[in-house]
Design a protein around this motif. Structure first.
Motif, PDB file in Angstrom:
ATOM      1  N   ALA A   1      10.474 -10.631  -5.830  1.00  0.00           N
ATOM      2  CA  ALA A   1      10.016 -10.492  -4.448  1.00  0.00           C
ATOM      3  C   ALA A   1       9.952 -11.855  -3.769  1.00  0.00           C
ATOM      4  N   GLU A   2       9.421 -12.830  -4.494  1.00  0.00           N
ATOM      5  CA  GLU A   2       9.308 -14.173  -3.926  1.00  0.00           C
ATOM      6  C   GLU A   2      10.677 -14.779  -3.676  1.00  0.00           C
TER       7      GLU A   2
ATOM      8  N   PHE B   1       8.022  -6.986  -2.320  1.00  0.00           N
ATOM      9  CA  PHE B   1       8.698  -7.719  -1.249  1.00  0.00           C
ATOM     10  C   PHE B   1       8.584  -6.981   0.082  1.00  0.00           C
ATOM     11  N   ILE B   2       8.868  -5.685   0.090  1.00  0.00           N
ATOM     12  CA  ILE B   2       8.874  -4.943   1.345  1.00  0.00           C
ATOM     13  C   ILE B   2       7.480  -4.824   1.936  1.00  0.00           C
ATOM     14  N   SER B   3       6.465  -5.060   1.101  1.00  0.00           N
ATOM     15  CA  SER B   3       5.087  -4.999   1.600  1.00  0.00           C
ATOM     16  C   SER B   3       4.615  -6.324   2.186  1.00  0.00           C
ATOM     17  N   TYR B   4       5.393  -7.406   1.996  1.00  0.00           N
ATOM     18  CA  TYR B   4       5.025  -8.689   2.595  1.00  0.00           C
ATOM     19  C   TYR B   4       5.001  -8.561   4.115  1.00  0.00           C
ATOM     20  N   ASP B   5       4.028  -9.196   4.752  1.00  0.00           N
ATOM     21  CA  ASP B   5       3.983  -9.191   6.208  1.00  0.00           C
ATOM     22  C   ASP B   5       5.227  -9.823   6.807  1.00  0.00           C
ATOM     23  N   ASN B   6       5.666 -10.945   6.228  1.00  0.00           N
ATOM     24  CA  ASN B   6       6.818 -11.642   6.793  1.00  0.00           C
ATOM     25  C   ASN B   6       8.149 -11.019   6.377  1.00  0.00           C
TER      26      ASN B   6
ATOM     27  N   THR C   1       9.077  -7.908   6.824  1.00  0.00           N
ATOM     28  CA  THR C   1       9.571  -7.049   7.895  1.00  0.00           C
ATOM     29  C   THR C   1      10.276  -7.856   8.981  1.00  0.00           C
ATOM     30  N   LYS C   2       9.766  -9.048   9.270  1.00  0.00           N
ATOM     31  CA  LYS C   2      10.429  -9.924  10.237  1.00  0.00           C
ATOM     32  C   LYS C   2      11.761 -10.413   9.671  1.00  0.00           C
ATOM     33  N   GLN C   3      11.784 -10.657   8.373  1.00  0.00           N
ATOM     34  CA  GLN C   3      13.001 -11.136   7.740  1.00  0.00           C
ATOM     35  C   GLN C   3      14.097 -10.079   7.815  1.00  0.00           C
ATOM     36  N   LEU C   4      13.729  -8.810   7.662  1.00  0.00           N
ATOM     37  CA  LEU C   4      14.723  -7.739   7.709  1.00  0.00           C
ATOM     38  C   LEU C   4      15.383  -7.645   9.084  1.00  0.00           C
TER      39      LEU C   4
ATOM     40  N   ASP D   1       5.124   2.900   0.387  1.00  0.00           N
ATOM     41  CA  ASP D   1       4.430   3.834   1.280  1.00  0.00           C
ATOM     42  C   ASP D   1       5.133   3.886   2.634  1.00  0.00           C
ATOM     43  N   MET D   2       5.867   4.946   2.870  1.00  0.00           N
ATOM     44  CA  MET D   2       6.663   5.043   4.089  1.00  0.00           C
ATOM     45  C   MET D   2       5.813   5.300   5.337  1.00  0.00           C
ATOM     46  N   ARG D   3       4.496   5.429   5.163  1.00  0.00           N
ATOM     47  CA  ARG D   3       3.636   5.602   6.324  1.00  0.00           C
ATOM     48  C   ARG D   3       3.470   4.308   7.114  1.00  0.00           C
ATOM     49  N   ASN D   4       3.973   3.197   6.542  1.00  0.00           N
ATOM     50  CA  ASN D   4       3.926   1.926   7.257  1.00  0.00           C
ATOM     51  C   ASN D   4       4.983   1.973   8.363  1.00  0.00           C
ATOM     52  N   THR D   5       4.585   2.448   9.535  1.00  0.00           N
ATOM     53  CA  THR D   5       5.547   2.687  10.617  1.00  0.00           C
ATOM     54  C   THR D   5       6.246   1.424  11.088  1.00  0.00           C
ATOM     55  N   SER D   6       5.530   0.281  11.033  1.00  0.00           N
ATOM     56  CA  SER D   6       6.151  -0.975  11.449  1.00  0.00           C
ATOM     57  C   SER D   6       7.336  -1.290  10.562  1.00  0.00           C
ATOM     58  N   THR D   7       7.165  -1.088   9.264  1.00  0.00           N
ATOM     59  CA  THR D   7       8.247  -1.381   8.341  1.00  0.00           C
ATOM     60  C   THR D   7       9.368  -0.359   8.489  1.00  0.00           C
ATOM     61  N   ILE D   8       9.008   0.915   8.737  1.00  0.00           N
ATOM     62  CA  ILE D   8      10.038   1.942   8.932  1.00  0.00           C
ATOM     63  C   ILE D   8      10.926   1.562  10.114  1.00  0.00           C
TER      64      ILE D   8
END
Length: 332
Positions: A252-253, A281-286, A288-291, A315-322
């Motif tokens: 992840a790092e 990795f996908i749960s990192y705050d930054n 989502t910006k990287q994607l 957890d696909m309920r994270n709408t920001s990441t979705i």
């Protein structure tokens, strides 16, 4: 060193009477070295020694008398005209012939190189006062950084000498400053191959962040070469037995460190990424910006990443990441 600086130096010497000085033997060692370098035509070296001397010593009028006395004692006779012509020709080489500047920099010792780097990149002084003479240091730096050829030379000499003469963190900071004010067109695969591969963790992280910022300014070949350089360093923490057919060095790092360069990961490597690491990795705050930034990923690689993310149990309920996944995988 600018032409005006040397003209200043010539004028100062012209104001001092060319007579033998009984105190010439009292010339401080560093100024003695600088004067010898002037006699040898090594003007860059002499200027750097004078800068270093002045940074720790007060410049007094009697020093000029001692310098001129030393010239006289060595039976070295300079007329203002001949010396000015010699210096002017040297400056033309340095300012307009990057190869000559590189050669002169290569002949500097560790102290002179350190002084040059401090003068260009970390000194906060706007002027240099030597007696009644004031030098515009800001103007000198501005002229240096406005020249693509000089920027290129500074980059090459930093790669060659900096990691020997200075700390890794200092060198990374210098490289970053040079690249941020340049066109980075000289950041080609052959040059990237000479980047240090034994950097300490903090220095590597800082340099990789800078390369991520410059991603869109570099060529496709340079991007691939930078990925290979980053991968080689990131893999060093893994033993050969760990890098087998089923295990991956991509944690992840490491995904976060790669940033945009993740698009260069081979399909086989993506499919080996640990589901736990992918979920982290996908749960990192930054993350989502990287994607958002990896718009140049191929559909095949995007599909592979999506499969690993879905399989990780994120957890696909994270709408920001979705939402950001939709951007990331919009090419599917």
């Amino acid at each position: 060193m600018s032409k005006n600086q040397w003209i200043w130096f010539l004028l100062v010497m012209n104001h001092v009477e060319m007579t033998s000085s009984q105190n010439s033997e009292d010339l401080p060692p560093l100024l003695h070295k600088a004067v010898e370098e002037v006699i040898a035509g090594k003007y860059l070296n002499a200027f750097l020694d004078i800068l270093h001397f002045q940074s720790t010593n007060a410049w007094t009028p009697d020093m000029l008398k001692k310098i001129m006395g030393y010239f006289h004692d060595q039976e070295v006779i300079f007329t203002v005209g001949s010396l000015q012509t010699s210096i002017k020709n040297n400056l033309e080489n340095l300012l307009y012939q990057p190869k000559q500047l590189l050669s002169d920099f290569q002949q500097t010792d560790h102290q002179q190189f350190q002084t040059a780097m401090k003068f260009l990149f970390s000194s906060k002084k706007h002027h240099l006062e030597l007696g009644s003479v004031v030098l515009d240091l800001d103007g000198i730096r501005e002229r240096v950084f406005q020249s693509p050829g000089i920027n290129r030379t500074l980059f090459f000499i930093t790669l060659e000498k900096c990691f020997v003469a200075l700390s890794a963190m200092e060198c990374v900071d210098i490289l970053s400053q040079i690249l941020r004010v340049s066109s980075v067109s000289y950041l080609q695969p052959a040059v990237i191959g000479n980047l240090p591969k034994d950097l300490q963790e903090d220095a590597f992280r800082n340099l990789s962040v800078m390369f991520k910022d410059l991603y869109d300014k570099t060529t496709a070949n340079a991007q691939r070469a930078l990925y290979d350089w980053m991968k080689q360093i990131l893999q060093k923490s893994y033993s050969a037995s760990e890098l087998n057919e089923s295990a991956s060095w991509v944690s992840a790092e490491n995904l976060w460190i790669l940033g945009r360069y993740m698009v260069h990961l081979p399909l086989e490597e993506i499919m080996k990424i640990s589901l736990t690491e992918m979920k982290q990795f996908i749960s990192y705050d930054n993350a989502t910006k990287q994607l958002d930034t990896v718009y140049d990923i191929t559909p095949e690689l995007a599909q592979a990443f999506l499969e690993r993310i879905n399989s990780s149990g994120f957890d696909m309920r994270n709408t920001s990441t979705i939402y950001r996944q939709d951007l990331f995988f919009g090419c599917l």
